[in-house]
Design a protein around this motif. Structure first.
Motif, mmCIF file in Angstrom:
data_model
loop_
_atom_site.group_PDB
_atom_site.id
_atom_site.type_symbol
_atom_site.label_atom_id
_atom_site.label_comp_id
_atom_site.label_asym_id
_atom_site.label_seq_id
_atom_site.Cartn_x
_atom_site.Cartn_y
_atom_site.Cartn_z
ATOM 1 N N VAL A 1 3.648 5.222 -6.160
ATOM 2 C CA VAL A 1 3.383 5.110 -7.591
ATOM 3 C C VAL A 1 2.345 6.149 -8.015
ATOM 4 O O VAL A 1 2.478 6.820 -9.037
ATOM 5 N N ASP A 2 1.345 6.313 -7.179
ATOM 6 C CA ASP A 2 0.309 7.303 -7.440
ATOM 7 C C ASP A 2 0.920 8.699 -7.521
ATOM 8 O O ASP A 2 0.656 9.463 -8.454
ATOM 9 N N MET A 3 1.781 9.005 -6.540
ATOM 10 C CA MET A 3 2.378 10.332 -6.457
ATOM 11 C C MET A 3 3.285 10.609 -7.662
ATOM 12 O O MET A 3 3.177 11.641 -8.317
ATOM 13 N N LYS B 1 0.825 -1.213 0.000
ATOM 14 C CA LYS B 1 0.000 0.000 0.000
ATOM 15 C C LYS B 1 0.859 1.263 0.000
ATOM 16 O O LYS B 1 0.475 2.285 -0.579
ATOM 17 N N HIS B 2 2.042 1.179 0.635
ATOM 18 C CA HIS B 2 2.945 2.339 0.610
ATOM 19 C C HIS B 2 3.522 2.541 -0.795
ATOM 20 O O HIS B 2 3.654 3.670 -1.261
ATOM 21 N N ALA C 1 -2.617 2.194 -9.496
ATOM 22 C CA ALA C 1 -2.099 3.567 -9.443
ATOM 23 C C ALA C 1 -1.348 3.899 -10.724
ATOM 24 O O ALA C 1 -1.471 4.998 -11.270
ATOM 25 N N LEU C 2 -0.578 2.923 -11.211
ATOM 26 C CA LEU C 2 0.176 3.158 -12.451
ATOM 27 C C LEU C 2 -0.780 3.322 -13.632
ATOM 28 O O LEU C 2 -0.601 4.197 -14.473
ATOM 29 N N LEU C 3 -1.811 2.476 -13.654
ATOM 30 C CA LEU C 3 -2.763 2.544 -14.765
ATOM 31 C C LEU C 3 -3.461 3.905 -14.809
ATOM 32 O O LEU C 3 -3.620 4.508 -15.870
ATOM 33 N N ASN D 1 0.706 -5.624 -5.901
ATOM 34 C CA ASN D 1 -0.715 -6.005 -5.861
ATOM 35 C C ASN D 1 -1.541 -5.087 -6.766
ATOM 36 O O ASN D 1 -1.008 -4.263 -7.494
ATOM 37 N N ASP D 2 -2.857 -5.247 -6.676
ATOM 38 C CA ASP D 2 -3.735 -4.473 -7.550
ATOM 39 C C ASP D 2 -3.655 -2.974 -7.284
ATOM 40 O O ASP D 2 -3.773 -2.172 -8.211
#
Length: 821
Positions: A467-469, A461-462, A497-499, A491-492
DNA sequence: CTAGGGTTAG
């Protein structure tokens, strides 16, 4: 009764046995601590107390039942114990059952010093004390004593050892004891099954249960509770049904606990209807039955059902306990309903439910999630630092993050460290997501790097936050490298986040990599197919779009229904997309249509790419108007006092088109709109959103968002000689986009109209820079402006018919009518 | 005369 006891003593008629049975009867009917103390003192008076260890033990047990271990101990100290361990064991039992574990251990060591031999009764009590406070070192020492005294093959002692090790988190040691047992009964099987269930290893728990069945042992109600709980953790609906069936076949006497755990099991497996069926069939219920059903609802997103049941619960006279309060507070947080949350908070205070730190934190969280960050902050400040735990800090940090206040979150994070509070894995999730929402990339990187200093191992999750940031900031390859170097399997959340980042930046290659991973991990998740098809659509790969759509169809997947909630006085209104159930739907429908026209007049261009249905372009625009959040905001515009903000909560992420529309609305109508979506809060005011369009744009944070440009530009046109300027500007647009980015090509006479200089000045007056707009943003803006001006021109040509259908925005009324003629 | 395994929230 008291006097009769004394009478018997004085006359010395009674035999020992008569006295004993007399006191026995007294104790049997004793129902209060005061009564017990009377009996105790009369026993002392007649001197019988030292004579009968049996009576002594009875009184000790009674004291412990009345939660008065001191009373028990004073009697214990009074009695001559003799050489056997019987009374010691009873006293140990009193301590262990009352949770006074250190006293129990002290007494045990005193017992050892006094050279009283512990026996097969002693160990279960002492081990229970060790288990209740996870004192594994003491437990191991007791285990040594067990071996030394030769009780290591006693079934009861072995079961107690298994349980002690499990509760101390040493499940392997427990398993070793279990494996060495020569004979195993149901209780020790259950102890071991429960151990795995409590350790959140439901698979191991259930496979042990299967082994137990192979040994021809069938479960009782206690085993059933643990097995049901394990299945609940797995979330396997099929297994849940077989457990239910098994329970019906094998347990003839259900107790409430079994019913409760089956309700909870179905709730966790997503089968709320079945849970409710059991709930309704249970003739006898207790507080936990309520709570289990309520949390079943909230866990499945049915917060309003939970509220309804809670209401019925109160009507039936059942008293909510702190756990009930916690469940309901989280239901309000989920709904984002400030009114309900506030009501509930008052209710908790009125009904004197104890506000411990957990509940206090939950209420703070509720306020933050209902858009009232101020109250959450105030509650935090009002609590003493002794009443705060890590979660209190986490709640506030994530609250700041959700509302886009990254710097405040960071400040709180360092303040927390100054006060010596150790951050945990949740703290880092909160702070990383706060950095992400605020675009604080360097700070985020630093926090992530610091995690190990705080002994927190980065989890998936971290990585997802990172990845989101990075992804939103356009650092797609840095994000991808991070994923590739993850120590665990991504994980998903990480790939998702990348997608999303690839969708924002239109990166097909990485998008495909992310999507293929996601299709394997979560083949049933519609959102990922849609995101990927959006990426294809953006680069006009229609063939690929079609294939994905077909894939969605063939899997029979459906997008989760969008839903928006808005509060109006005491009413809470929910809107689905194209909802006709709401009593206000007719009014609201009319209003969204007119809103669309009004917004277009100031430059709003519907973003048709937000419509994923396969329909005609014109219908797409129509569909956009009926998005649930637009319906809710339109309702708010009509009904809610203009001086107060419009609060809307949506269950999914806000759609791009609605996001842009709300910026226009906030500007045109001078309204504050606070929107909570599945991800964060958006505060719209004066044409801007607090998220700085970070959720949508290509990563450059725009200091001067396009919606604001469009609005101001169009108003400028209106204020000038409209017809002429519209035409002129149109010409200018055709030539080039001069004013973005960088310097204008030429400086025209500023009196002749809104050329580059006018634009620059307009921006400068507001202390903004235009040049921050990036090229792709410019071309979108250019296209939008062009279309917006086109709209405006069309409206200008038929002003009369237009005014008829519009509720004219106040801003336009402020303008002299002659200018429009 | 005294004994071991349990349900709800996060």
């Amino acid at each position: 009764m008291h006097h009769r006891g004394l009478y018997l003593c004085r006359n010395s008629i009674a035999t020992f046995l008569e006295l004993e049975s007399h006191f026995d009867r007294l104790l049997h009917s004793c129902s209060s601590l005061t009564n017990l103390k009377q009996i105790h003192s009369s026993l002392i008076t007649c001197g019988f107390v030292r004579q009968s260890p049996h009576l002594g033990a009875q009184i000790i047990i009674k004291y412990s039942n009345f939660r008065d271990p001191e009373g028990a101990r004073s009697l214990f100290d009074d009695i001559h114990h003799g050489p056997n361990s019987f009374l010691w064991n009873t006293m140990l039992r009193a301590y262990a059952n009352g949770g006074h574990c250190s006293q129990a251990l002290e007494l045990y060591s005193l017992m050892r010093k006094t050279a009283i031999e512990p026996n097969n009764y002693t160990f279960p009590f002492v081990l229970k004390a060790c288990a209740s406070e996870s004192l594994s070192i003491h437990g191991k020492l007791v285990h040594c004593d067990v071996i030394r005294t030769g009780f290591n093959s006693d079934l009861y002692v072995e079961a107690a050892l298994v349980d002690m090790y499990a509760k101390c988190g040493l499940i392997d040691d427990g398993q070793k004891v279990f494996d060495r047992m020569s004979k195993r009964d149901l209780v020790c099987w259950t102890a071991m099954i429960t151990a795995y269930e409590q350790a959140e290893r439901p698979q191991d728990s259930l496979s042990l249960f299967n082994k137990m069945q192979q040994e021809d042992l069938s479960m009782d109600s206690i085993t059933a509770v643990s097995v049901a709980s394990a299945v609940g953790q797995l979330g396997d609906s099929k297994k849940a049904q077989s457990v239910h069936a098994y329970v019906i076949r094998n347990i003839f006497l259900w107790d409430i606990c079994v019913g409760n755990s089956i309700i909870a099991m179905y709730g966790k497996c997503g089968d709320v209807e079945k849970a409710r069926l059991i709930f309704d069939r249970m003739t006898e219920k207790d507080g936990i039955t309520w709570n289990s059903m309520l949390s079943g609802y909230t866990q499945n997103g049915l917060a309003s059902e939970a509220l309804l049941l809670f209401h019925q619960m109160q009507a039936s006279g059942s008293k909510p306990n702190p756990v009930t309060a916690l469940i309901m507070v989280s239901a309000c947080a989920y709904l984002g309903s400030w009114q309900l949350g506030r009501k509930l908070h008052n209710f908790i205070i009125d009904s004197e439910i104890e506000l411990d730190t957990t509940l206090w934190n939950a209420i703070m969280d509720m306020y933050a999630k209902c858009g009232d960050l101020d109250t959450a902050v105030e509650m935090f400040n009002r609590s003493h630092s002794s009443e705060r735990d890590v979660s209190s800090w986490n709640v506030l940090i994530s609250g700041y993050g959700m509302h886009g206040h990254g710097n405040e979150a960071l400040e709180l994070f360092s303040q927390m460290q100054e006060e010596g509070v150790q951050p945990n894995h949740i703290t880092f999730t909160s702070i990383l997501s706060a950095c992400s929402h605020a675009g604080l990339i360097n700070e985020g990187r630093k926090c992530f790097a610091d995690m190990t200093k705080f002994c927190v191992i980065p989890e998936a999750k971290h990585y997802a936050c990172m990845v989101d940031m990075l992804g939103r900031a356009g650092l797609l390859y840095e994000a991808y490298d991070l994923i590739k170097n993850m120590p665990t399997k991504p994980n998903d959340g990480v790939w998702g986040a990348l997608l999303l980042a690839c969708r924002i930046h239109g990166h097909g290659e990485l998008g495909e990599i992310a999507a293929n991973n996601l299709f394997q991990l979560e083949p049933e998740h519609t959102g990922y197919y849609i995101l990927m098809s959006n990426i294809y659509a953006a680069s006009s790969k229609w063939h690929e779009v079609g294939k994905l759509r077909q894939n969605i169809k063939s899997r029979g997947l459906r997008k989760p229904a969008a839903f928006s909630v808005i509060e109006f006085g005491k009413e809470v209104h929910g809107f689905h997309t194209a909802d006709q159930l709401n009593p206000y739907s007719r009014e609201v429908y009319k209003r969204v249509e007119s809103l669309a026209v009004e917004m277009k007049m100031v430059g709003y261009v519907p973003d048709r790419s937000c419509v994923l249905h396969d329909v005609e372009e014109e219908d797409k625009e129509h569909i956009l108007n009926y998005h649930s959040e637009k319906l809710a905001v339109a309702f708010g515009l009509m009904k809610i006092d203009p001086r107060t903000a419009i609060h809307v909560t949506k269950n999914l992420r806000v759609c791009n088109d609605c996001h842009s529309a709300f910026k226009f609305i906030s500007y045109i109508y001078r309204r504050k709109i606070i929107l909570r979506d599945a991800n964060r809060f958006h505060h719209f005011q004066g044409g801007l959103c607090s998220c700085k369009d970070y959720c949508l744009a290509d990563g450059t944070i725009q200091e001067y968002p396009e919606s604001r440009l469009q609005v101001e530009f169009t108003l400028l046109l209106l204020q000038m000689r409209v017809r002429w300027w519209t035409r002129e500007f149109h010409k200018e647009l055709k030539e080039d986009v001069r004013f973005f980015p960088g310097a204008p090509r030429s400086t025209k006479d500023s009196t002749t109209g809104p050329n580059a200089t006018t634009w620059k000045n307009l921006a400068m007056n507001r202390g903004r820079k235009i040049s921050v707009l990036s090229r792709p943003a410019c071309s979108t803006l250019y296209a939008n402006l062009k279309e917006g001006i086109g709209n405006l021109r069309r409206f200008m040509e038929e002003p009369r018919t237009l005014w008829k259908i519009l509720e004219i925005p106040r801003l336009f009324l402020d303008l002299p009518a002659t200018r429009l003629a």
